[in-house]
Design a protein around this motif. Structure first.
Motif, short mmCIF file in Angstrom:
data_model
loop_
_atom_site.label_atom_id
_atom_site.label_comp_id
_atom_site.label_asym_id
_atom_site.label_seq_id
_atom_site.Cartn_x
_atom_site.Cartn_y
_atom_site.Cartn_z
N SER A 59 68.90 61.18 111.48
CA SER A 59 69.32 61.90 110.28
C SER A 59 68.75 61.31 108.99
O SER A 59 68.69 61.99 107.97
N ASP A 60 68.31 60.05 109.04
CA ASP A 60 67.74 59.43 107.84
C ASP A 60 66.35 59.97 107.52
O ASP A 60 65.80 59.65 106.46
N PHE A 61 65.77 60.77 108.43
CA PHE A 61 64.39 61.25 108.23
C PHE A 61 64.35 62.78 108.14
O PHE A 61 63.49 63.43 108.73
N ARG A 62 65.26 63.32 107.37
CA ARG A 62 65.34 64.77 107.19
C ARG A 62 64.88 65.21 105.81
O ARG A 62 65.12 66.34 105.39
N GLY A 63 64.17 64.34 105.10
CA GLY A 63 63.74 64.67 103.74
C GLY A 63 62.81 65.86 103.67
O GLY A 63 62.71 66.52 102.63
N TRP A 64 62.11 66.14 104.76
CA TRP A 64 61.18 67.26 104.78
C TRP A 64 61.89 68.61 104.63
O TRP A 64 61.28 69.58 104.17
N ILE A 65 63.18 68.68 105.00
CA ILE A 65 63.89 69.97 104.98
C ILE A 65 63.90 70.57 103.58
O ILE A 65 63.64 71.76 103.39
N GLU A 66 64.20 69.75 102.58
CA GLU A 66 64.27 70.25 101.20
C GLU A 66 63.09 69.82 100.35
O GLU A 66 63.07 70.05 99.14
N LEU A 67 62.08 69.21 100.97
CA LEU A 67 60.92 68.72 100.22
C LEU A 67 60.25 69.81 99.37
O LEU A 67 59.91 69.55 98.21
N PRO A 68 60.02 71.03 99.90
CA PRO A 68 59.32 72.03 99.09
C PRO A 68 60.07 72.43 97.82
O PRO A 68 59.48 72.99 96.90
N GLU A 69 61.35 72.12 97.77
CA GLU A 69 62.17 72.46 96.61
C GLU A 69 62.43 71.24 95.74
O GLU A 69 62.45 71.33 94.50
N LYS A 70 62.59 70.07 96.36
CA LYS A 70 63.06 68.89 95.63
C LYS A 70 62.02 67.78 95.55
O LYS A 70 62.38 66.61 95.43
N TYR A 71 60.74 68.14 95.61
CA TYR A 71 59.72 67.09 95.49
C TYR A 71 59.67 66.56 94.05
O TYR A 71 60.10 67.22 93.10
N ASP A 72 59.12 65.37 93.90
CA ASP A 72 59.05 64.68 92.61
C ASP A 72 57.99 65.35 91.74
O ASP A 72 56.79 65.19 91.97
N ARG A 73 58.42 66.11 90.73
CA ARG A 73 57.48 66.84 89.86
C ARG A 73 56.58 65.91 89.05
O ARG A 73 55.41 66.21 88.81
#
Length: 446
Positions: free
Chosen positions: A41-55
């Motif tokens: 579960s610690d490696f689920r950052g890809w799920i929201e990456l397209p929305e919450k990436y570092d601008r």
């Protein structure tokens, strides 16, 4: 949806009620995946990456890419596995497998640090002679053997060519945000640094700084790439197999595997897809291959490989199925001319495009292989552009996560990768491995 699951050719192999039977399990696992209560579960950052990436970092990536385009003729990307496969796959699919031979306003891009072969590295070094060179080293720890060796070599090349200070503006480091050998070096030397996210594994990292800097330096519109992934994130958020084609693909794989179809061949009729095949093989192979489970990921490019693997697929052991990535529109068009003398007997194709012929090859092959008892999944992709490729990447991520949970493994770790490293370090005489070295050398008979 941009990428759609075409199950037409699966009808003889999977009944509709079989998808329905797995729906409760998919619903439960979707909840586990989205709420972060499952394995890895610690490696689920890809799920929201397209929305919450570092601008802010995204803007720096684009600025660095513009600088590289202006001051660099040869751009060296150093990394292994997920640190290079995704970016190379997107670059070759979007541009061409002959990218470095194209007339373009972007630098030639060479990928090193993905093997330990002196001939390969010396050839790339020769290609740098007389050229302005920049380097992107990608490693979370900075101690992975293959890229670390390559970085030693190319860092020395840059410092010799531009001086220690002059080389600093030509070295771009993608590594851990706070710790590790490479992060420490980058801080001390003043290299521009980008982040390997803590919550995204290497094979899921192509849409982070890991892949985006090389992709942007090649001229691909990374805004569109991320927009495509965001569209997939939105489209594939449902737990309903009937509404989520990435889950339907995962379920179809699972059903076929339970019937002894434990080899999946990813197929495309687009030669530029070859490196996407390689990225996909790491994604699914490294994610699923645990606890003596998982499908073996293989790949082919048709019609080329129909003249080598085609016989086996048609009539060999029935242990496989094919997943065809079918593009609805070719990147360019070429029409077949009519000859005065029909020497090759192909005048019946005069006026037809190669894309038309390629599509008939696809249709004929799918029918032949299904007649030969080889199930065929078809994933329909409208065309090859940054938006659709971003969507396809997310589609495969989502399917891979669900598929891993369906077989009861952690789809986000890779513990088996460490085994060869330990043996290699011992045989090389790395301090701390002395006892293991003696045992291994005895096994090797020396």
């Amino acid at each position: 949806m941009s990428v759609t699951f075409n199950g037409k050719y699966l009808a003889p192999f999977i009944n509709a009620h079989e998808y329905d039977a797995l729906q409760p399990q998919v619903t439960a696992l979707h909840k586990v995946l989205r709420e972060g209560t499952g394995l890895g579960s610690d490696f689920r950052g890809w799920i929201e990456l397209p929305e919450k990436y570092d601008r802010e970092e995204f803007a720096r990536i684009k600025a660095a890419a513009q600088k590289i385009k202006k001051d660099t003729q040869v751009f060296i990307v150093i990394g292994i596995g997920g640190s290079y496969l995704g970016s190379r796959a997107v670059i070759e699919l979007m541009h061409s497998p002959f990218y470095n031979s194209l007339k373009k306003d972007t630098p030639d891009i060479y990928f090193v640090g993905n093997n330990i072969n002196s001939g390969y590295l010396n050839e790339v070094l020769a290609l740098c002679e007389g050229k302005d060179v920049s380097v992107n080293i990608i490693s979370k720890s900075g101690t992975t053997t293959e890229p670390s060796i390559a970085f030693r070599v190319f860092r020395a090349l840059l410092e010799k060519k531009y001086g220690k200070d002059g080389s600093k503006g030509r070295i771009y480091v993608t590594t851990d945000k706070a710790k590790g050998t490479l992060k420490k070096l980058a801080t001390e030397e003043g290299y521009e640094t980008f982040v390997v996210p803590d919550d995204i594994g290497g094979r899921y990292s192509v849409l982070s700084a890991v892949g985006l800097l090389p992709i942007a330096a090649s001229g691909v519109d990374i805004d569109e790439l991320m927009a495509g992934a965001k569209a997939a994130q939105d489209d594939l958020a449902s737990d309903d197999i009937a509404k989520n084609d990435s889950y339907k693909y995962a379920v179809a794989r699972n059903i076929l595997a339970r019937r002894g179809r434990d080899i999946e061949i990813l197929v495309s009729y687009e030669p530029a897809f070859a490196m996407m095949n390689e990225w996909w093989k790491q994604l699914f192979g490294e994610s699923e291959g645990k606890d003596n489970k998982g499908l073996y990921p293989a790949s082919a490019i048709f019609s080329t490989d129909l003249h080598s693997l085609g016989q086996f697929i048609q009539q060999g052991s029935r242990t496989m199925f094919e997943t065809v990535v079918h593009f609805g529109q070719a990147k360019t068009s070429l029409t077949i001319d009519k000859l005065d003398e029909d020497i090759d007997g192909l005048n019946f194709l005069a006026g037809k495009t190669l894309d038309y012929v390629n599509d008939r090859a696809f249709e004929g092959t799918v029918l032949a292989h299904t007649d030969g008892n080889v199930p065929n999944v078809v994933l329909e992709v409208p065309k090859i552009d940054a938006h659709e490729i971003g969507y396809l990447i997310y589609f495969f991520w989502n399917a891979c996560a669900m598929s891993g949970y369906l077989v009861g493994i952690n789809p986000f770790d890779q513990p088996g990768v460490e085994s060869y490293k330990k043996n290699m370090f011992a045989l090389l005489g790395k301090p701390g491995y002395e006892s293991e070295k003696a045992v291994l050398e005895a096994r090797l008979g020396r």
